[in-house]
Motif scaffolding. Structure first.
Motif, PDB file in Angstrom:
ATOM      1  N   UNK A  37       6.593  30.089  -1.878  1.00 57.85           N
ATOM      2  CA  UNK A  37       5.826  29.113  -2.102  1.00 57.85           C
ATOM      3  C   UNK A  37       4.439  29.824  -2.626  1.00 57.85           C
ATOM      4  N   UNK A  38       3.852  29.169  -3.618  1.00 57.18           N
ATOM      5  CA  UNK A  38       2.618  29.919  -4.333  1.00 57.18           C
ATOM      6  C   UNK A  38       1.391  29.061  -4.110  1.00 57.18           C
ATOM      7  N   UNK A  39       0.440  29.577  -4.420  1.00 56.64           N
ATOM      8  CA  UNK A  39      -0.758  29.058  -4.300  1.00 56.64           C
ATOM      9  C   UNK A  39      -0.956  28.127  -5.728  1.00 56.64           C
ATOM     10  N   UNK A  40      -0.455  28.578  -6.813  1.00 55.28           N
ATOM     11  CA  UNK A  40      -0.321  27.787  -7.911  1.00 55.28           C
ATOM     12  C   UNK A  40       0.334  26.502  -7.788  1.00 55.28           C
ATOM     13  N   UNK A  41       1.468  26.481  -6.738  1.00 58.11           N
ATOM     14  CA  UNK A  41       2.210  25.142  -6.732  1.00 58.11           C
ATOM     15  C   UNK A  41       1.357  24.306  -5.687  1.00 58.11           C
ATOM     16  N   UNK A  42       0.781  24.986  -4.743  1.00 58.37           N
ATOM     17  CA  UNK A  42      -0.185  24.124  -3.680  1.00 58.37           C
ATOM     18  C   UNK A  42      -1.446  23.697  -4.546  1.00 58.37           C
ATOM     19  N   UNK A  43      -1.835  24.225  -5.691  1.00 60.52           N
ATOM     20  CA  UNK A  43      -3.024  23.778  -6.168  1.00 60.52           C
ATOM     21  C   UNK A  43      -2.666  22.401  -6.964  1.00 60.52           C
ATOM     22  N   UNK A  44      -1.436  22.353  -7.395  1.00 61.57           N
ATOM     23  CA  UNK A  44      -0.911  20.978  -8.079  1.00 61.57           C
ATOM     24  C   UNK A  44      -0.406  19.898  -7.006  1.00 61.57           C
ATOM     25  N   UNK A  45       0.336  20.551  -6.059  1.00 58.67           N
ATOM     26  CA  UNK A  45       0.801  19.652  -4.861  1.00 58.67           C
ATOM     27  C   UNK A  45       0.314  20.329  -3.700  1.00 58.67           C
ATOM     28  N   UNK A  46      -0.779  19.643  -3.105  1.00 61.42           N
ATOM     29  CA  UNK A  46      -1.599  20.180  -2.167  1.00 61.42           C
ATOM     30  C   UNK A  46      -0.643  19.966  -0.767  1.00 61.42           C
ATOM     31  N   UNK A  47       0.065  19.192  -0.762  1.00 64.23           N
ATOM     32  CA  UNK A  47       1.157  19.191   0.888  1.00 64.23           C
ATOM     33  C   UNK A  47       1.784  20.482   0.834  1.00 64.23           C
TER      34      UNK A  47
END
Length: 124
Positions: free
Chosen positions: A92-102
């Motif tokens: 899991x990356x911060x870039x993915x979390x930025x788009x998908x907060x969950x």
């Protein structure tokens, strides 16, 4: 006969992994490739399961998920006659979390696993 078989996020839901891989080998041409991705074993060991939304009720339902280690996948593929080409853990990356907060709770954690195997050319 196929040059490529893709098993994307399905193998962890199939009870008989060796049978799945033997069937992939059966339909692959010599020199063909199997690409398999799965929910990472760390996730299934923690009890995480895939879910789908039931179209009739709108309720999110879990799907039967079998926990397997990377060694289990590798061993079953070798047993089916496949030759490992590559394997990778997907984190899991911060870039993915930025788009998908969950997804923020998974930053830095293994989420998926993907591997590719070839059916040897001499394999019939």
């Amino acid at each position: 006969v196929f040059a490529l078989v893709v098993a994307g996020l399905v193998a962890e839901h199939v009870a008989d992994l060796p049978a799945l891989l033997k069937e992939a080998v059966r339909v692959l041409c010599p020199g063909g490739r199997l690409v398999l991705s799965a929910l990472h074993p760390d996730r299934t060991a923690a009890g995480q399961r895939a879910r789908f939304i039931d179209p009739q009720t709108g309720v999110r339902r879990p799907i039967t998920t079998y926990h397997r280690s990377v060694a289990d996948y590798l061993g079953a593929a070798t047993g089916a006659g496949l030759a490992l080409v590559s394997e990778q853990t997907l984190v899991g990356t911060a870039a993915v979390a930025a788009v998908l907060p969950r997804a923020s709770r998974y930053v830095g954690l293994p989420l998926g696993w993907v591997a590719g195997w070839d059916k040897p050319s001499a394999f019939r």
